[in-house]
Design a protein around this motif. Structure first.
Motif, PDB file in Angstrom:
ATOM      1  N   LYS A 132      -1.323 -62.830 -73.709  1.00 31.94           N
ATOM      2  CA  LYS A 132      -2.483 -61.997 -74.005  1.00 31.94           C
ATOM      3  C   LYS A 132      -2.391 -61.353 -75.383  1.00 31.94           C
ATOM      4  N   LYS A 133      -1.167 -61.072 -75.817  1.00 28.06           N
ATOM      5  CA  LYS A 133      -1.013 -60.408 -77.104  1.00 28.06           C
ATOM      6  C   LYS A 133      -1.499 -61.293 -78.252  1.00 28.06           C
ATOM      7  N   LYS A 134      -1.311 -62.585 -78.119  1.00 29.52           N
ATOM      8  CA  LYS A 134      -1.668 -63.509 -79.188  1.00 29.52           C
ATOM      9  C   LYS A 134      -2.859 -64.394 -78.837  1.00 29.52           C
ATOM     10  N   ASN A 135      -3.526 -64.098 -77.722  1.00 32.82           N
ATOM     11  CA  ASN A 135      -4.741 -64.833 -77.353  1.00 32.82           C
ATOM     12  C   ASN A 135      -4.508 -66.339 -77.257  1.00 32.82           C
ATOM     13  N   LYS A 136      -3.454 -66.721 -76.543  1.00 32.79           N
ATOM     14  CA  LYS A 136      -3.106 -68.123 -76.376  1.00 32.79           C
ATOM     15  C   LYS A 136      -2.937 -68.445 -74.900  1.00 32.79           C
ATOM     16  N   VAL A 137      -3.296 -69.687 -74.550  1.00 30.35           N
ATOM     17  CA  VAL A 137      -3.149 -70.164 -73.176  1.00 30.35           C
ATOM     18  C   VAL A 137      -2.540 -71.556 -73.219  1.00 30.35           C
ATOM     19  N   GLY A 138      -1.514 -71.774 -72.426  1.00 32.59           N
ATOM     20  CA  GLY A 138      -0.920 -73.097 -72.284  1.00 32.59           C
ATOM     21  C   GLY A 138      -1.130 -73.616 -70.875  1.00 32.59           C
ATOM     22  N   ILE A 139      -1.535 -74.866 -70.766  1.00 36.38           N
ATOM     23  CA  ILE A 139      -1.829 -75.446 -69.454  1.00 36.38           C
ATOM     24  C   ILE A 139      -1.031 -76.729 -69.265  1.00 36.38           C
ATOM     25  N   GLN A 140      -0.345 -76.794 -68.144  1.00 36.21           N
ATOM     26  CA  GLN A 140       0.304 -78.036 -67.713  1.00 36.21           C
ATOM     27  C   GLN A 140      -0.614 -78.677 -66.680  1.00 36.21           C
ATOM     28  N   PHE A 141      -0.904 -79.977 -66.848  1.00 36.91           N
ATOM     29  CA  PHE A 141      -1.898 -80.613 -65.987  1.00 36.91           C
ATOM     30  C   PHE A 141      -1.484 -82.037 -65.651  1.00 36.91           C
ATOM     31  N   HIS A 142      -2.199 -82.620 -64.711  1.00 33.61           N
ATOM     32  CA  HIS A 142      -2.143 -84.069 -64.508  1.00 33.61           C
ATOM     33  C   HIS A 142      -3.563 -84.552 -64.257  1.00 33.61           C
ATOM     34  N   MET A 143      -3.786 -85.838 -64.512  1.00 29.96           N
ATOM     35  CA  MET A 143      -5.097 -86.424 -64.306  1.00 29.96           C
ATOM     36  C   MET A 143      -5.202 -86.972 -62.887  1.00 29.96           C
ATOM     37  N   GLU A 144      -6.417 -87.004 -62.394  1.00 25.72           N
ATOM     38  CA  GLU A 144      -6.661 -87.515 -61.044  1.00 25.72           C
ATOM     39  C   GLU A 144      -7.993 -88.243 -61.040  1.00 25.72           C
ATOM     40  N   ASN A 145      -8.026 -89.436 -60.429  1.00 24.64           N
ATOM     41  CA  ASN A 145      -9.272 -90.191 -60.399  1.00 24.64           C
ATOM     42  C   ASN A 145     -10.118 -89.809 -59.193  1.00 24.64           C
ATOM     43  N   ALA A 146     -11.254 -90.477 -59.040  1.00 27.13           N
ATOM     44  CA  ALA A 146     -12.196 -90.124 -57.981  1.00 27.13           C
ATOM     45  C   ALA A 146     -11.612 -90.329 -56.593  1.00 27.13           C
ATOM     46  N   ASP A 147     -10.621 -91.199 -56.472  1.00 26.34           N
ATOM     47  CA  ASP A 147      -9.981 -91.444 -55.171  1.00 26.34           C
ATOM     48  C   ASP A 147      -8.823 -90.506 -54.906  1.00 26.34           C
ATOM     49  N   GLY A 148      -8.588 -89.561 -55.815  1.00 27.45           N
ATOM     50  CA  GLY A 148      -7.506 -88.616 -55.630  1.00 27.45           C
ATOM     51  C   GLY A 148      -6.153 -89.130 -56.044  1.00 27.45           C
ATOM     52  N   GLN A 149      -6.102 -90.280 -56.715  1.00 24.62           N
ATOM     53  CA  GLN A 149      -4.828 -90.833 -57.151  1.00 24.62           C
ATOM     54  C   GLN A 149      -4.344 -90.106 -58.398  1.00 24.62           C
ATOM     55  N   ARG A 150      -3.077 -89.757 -58.382  1.00 23.00           N
ATOM     56  CA  ARG A 150      -2.481 -89.013 -59.484  1.00 23.00           C
ATOM     57  C   ARG A 150      -2.298 -89.910 -60.699  1.00 23.00           C
TER      58      ARG A 150
END
Length: 596
Positions: A132-150
């Motif tokens: 919050k002090k430096k107005n930054k956000v880091g996100i760890q993610f993974h992609m998922e298709n319409a069938d829910g496959q990772r």
């Protein structure tokens, strides 16, 4: 971080060796513009809270602006996503060769990626680091298709503008081929060769101007690695750490396995190589770092990376490294492939296009010489047909009007009038519905290379939404002009005149008894003229591909006779359709008339 970069360094070091780059100060210390960031780490996190701190919890759900942005992309709400982005945003997706600069360019590529014709791949957020002090956000993610496959995992770095509170900078990294083990072996040999090739190698000891006790565990890790102190580097990890370097087949579980692997990496990397941290996000128990690699103080190409760490009790319990792909940035190719493969029917124009290019430009068995042979007679024929464009010169009996076989003139002008009618579908492209290949240049190109431009456009265009709300004012000035029924009437008239010209013009020079046979004899040695007939056949087959979406835009019955006429009656069906189809409403007028 150091494990991942093994996949990139052999080529990067070779690049540096070829260019002979090195940068050493007179005192033997490295001077680097990023050092001020490293030196300031201790002070960064003691800064007073930013007035934008409340923006990180601005939504009812308590999510950050970055999370809202990704959720809007998942739901294909591009308008909402763009309200979270500043005008001067810089969006760096490391799968692409260059950044997307500015809001307009970013919006265009996001709309292409969110086209209904492309599968519904979503960002699934696994973890979030907030500074919050430096107005930054880091996100760890993974992609998922319409069938829910990772799918692929990745890290994303967001920086917000202090004055507007909007997103001003984004880095996105996704995992790629898991070739780390092979590349470590290559790197060991490459490092030895580089060492022999360089006149002077300095062991780079990246230091941070602060006592180690004030550094976060990830910063201590970076510092220890650059000092090649593996014991100290591993001391910041928990005994049961899980470290996922996305270039390797599986995460390294446990400090003992990580220790062994880092030792191997240290043996493979040259002593002159170091890692420089460019940006950090310190969320206490969550930490993200943007970094790049250097050799002898010079930045190595294609070595940017992003790491996400989980911290508990002062120890790193989990780490995820993701780096940019080396040399070949295939994001655009991937977007193209996803668009084409989203609907198997799109492969039809692709296949026809490839056959067309081969037959017209390269084959030696089709009529006449290949177009690439640049035959003098071909250029003269193209010149003469162009001078008689739409029959203006011969009708006015202009002195420079050449005498050309009337059936060839007729075919040529019928083809060009047909190509011009495709301009009546320019509403297929607008701000809310961009295409990979822009339509106006495509229509212009069709006046010169006809099917060579039409077919790839049909294969890659984006699909219209089910119920688009579209007004005339939403179109460009050129597209508004081509909405006029005059286009269909005028080009239909030119095409009809072309047919009559082919049958009845220049009787004194091309009599009834020899007219057709002389035309066939001409085509047998004329690649350009024979390709016109191929183009007419292609136009007839693909004429209706734009009709269904045009009917959607006008809220017309897709099963109506008019649409069927345009799809299945070559040329004249399109001319009638453009002349009598429902016009797009004007903003506010259609609604007012409907309510009255």
């Amino acid at each position: 971080m150091r494990i991942t970069i093994a996949c990139l360094l052999p080529g990067a070091l070779a690049f540096q060796a070829r260019t002979g780059q090195h940068s050493l100060s007179g005192t033997g210390q490295r001077i680097h513009p990023h050092h001020h960031r490293l030196h300031a780490f201790a002070n960064l996190f003691d800064a007073p809270p930013s007035p934008l701190s409340n923006l990180f919890k601005s939504s009812p759900s308590g999510t950050t602006l970055a999370e809202e942005f990704l959720e809007a992309l998942n739901e294909k709400r591009i308008d909402d996503a763009m309200t979270l982005v500043g005008e001067g945003v810089e969006f760096i997706d490391t799968d692409f060769p260059s950044p997307f600069e500015g809001k307009e360019e970013l919006e265009n590529v996001l709309r292409l990626a969110s086209s209904p014709s492309i599968g519904a791949n979503k960002f699934i957020i696994d973890d979030v680091a907030v500074d919050k002090k430096k107005n930054k956000v880091g996100i760890q993610f993974h992609m998922e298709n319409a069938d829910g496959q990772r799918g692929k995992i990745g890290n994303a770095f967001f920086k917000l503008d202090e004055s507007s509170g909007l997103i001003k900078e984004v880095f996105v990294f996704r995992e790629h081929a898991k070739s780390g083990e092979t590349n470590l072996k290559v790197l060991r040999g490459a490092s030895q060769i580089i060492a022999l090739a360089q006149d002077e190698i300095e062991e780079i000891k990246t230091t941070i101007a602060a006592p180690s006790g004030t550094l976060s565990p990830p910063e201590q890790y970076f510092q220890a690695w650059n000092d090649r102190d593996i014991d100290r580097a591993c001391s910041v990890f928990a005994d049961n750490v899980e470290y996922d370097d996305t270039q390797f087949p599986a995460p390294f579980v446990g400090r003992e396995k990580l220790d062994a692997h880092l030792t191997t990496c240290a043996e493979c990397f040259p002593p002159s190589m170091s890692f420089v941290v460019d940006e950090t996000i310190d969320g206490g128990d969550k930490f993200m770092a943007l970094w790049h690699a250097e050799n002898n103080g010079d930045t190595l190409p294609f070595t940017r990376g992003c790491s996400f760490y989980n911290i508990k009790g002062g120890k790193i319990t989990k780490g995820v490294d993701v780096v940019e792909p080396a040399v070949f940035k295939l994001g655009g190719v991937s977007l193209l492939a996803n668009t084409v493969l989203s609907e198997p029917i799109r492969l039809v124009p692709v296949a026809v296009w490839l056959v067309y290019l081969y037959v017209v430009f390269f084959s030696d068995w089709f009529f006449g010489l290949p177009a690439t042979s640049l035959e003098q007679r071909t250029w003269e024929e193209v010149r003469d047909l162009s001078l008689n464009f739409f029959f203006v010169s011969p009708i006015l009996n202009l002195p420079f009007a050449p005498v050309v076989h009337p059936m060839l003139e007729g075919v040529f002008n019928l083809l060009l009038s047909w190509a011009a009618m495709f301009a009546g579908f320019l509403s297929d492209e607008r701000k809310e519905k961009p295409n990979l290949l822009p339509m106006l240049p495509t229509v212009i190109g069709m006046q010169f290379l006809t099917s060579a431009f039409l077919l790839p456009f049909l294969a890659t265009r984006s699909t219209e939404e089910e119920s688009p709300v579209l007004y005339q004012e939403d179109l460009s000035i050129v597209a508004q002009a081509t909405e006029s029924p005059i286009l269909g009437i005028a080009m239909g008239g030119v095409g009809t005149g072309a047919i009559f010209w082919a049958l009845f013009a220049r009787i004194q020079d091309f009599g009834w008894d020899t007219r057709l046979q002389s035309f066939l004899d001409l085509l047998s040695i004329d690649r350009v003229g024979s390709s016109f007939l191929v183009d007419l056949a292609i136009f007839a087959v693909f004429q209706g591909w734009l009709v269904d979406d045009d009917l959607k835009r006008r809220n017309m019955d897709p099963d109506a006779l008019l649409g069927t006429l345009c799809k299945f009656v070559p040329f004249f069906g399109m001319a009638v359709y453009l002349a009598v189809r429902d016009p797009l409403p004007q903003n506010g007028i259609g609604d007012a008339e409907q309510s009255s």
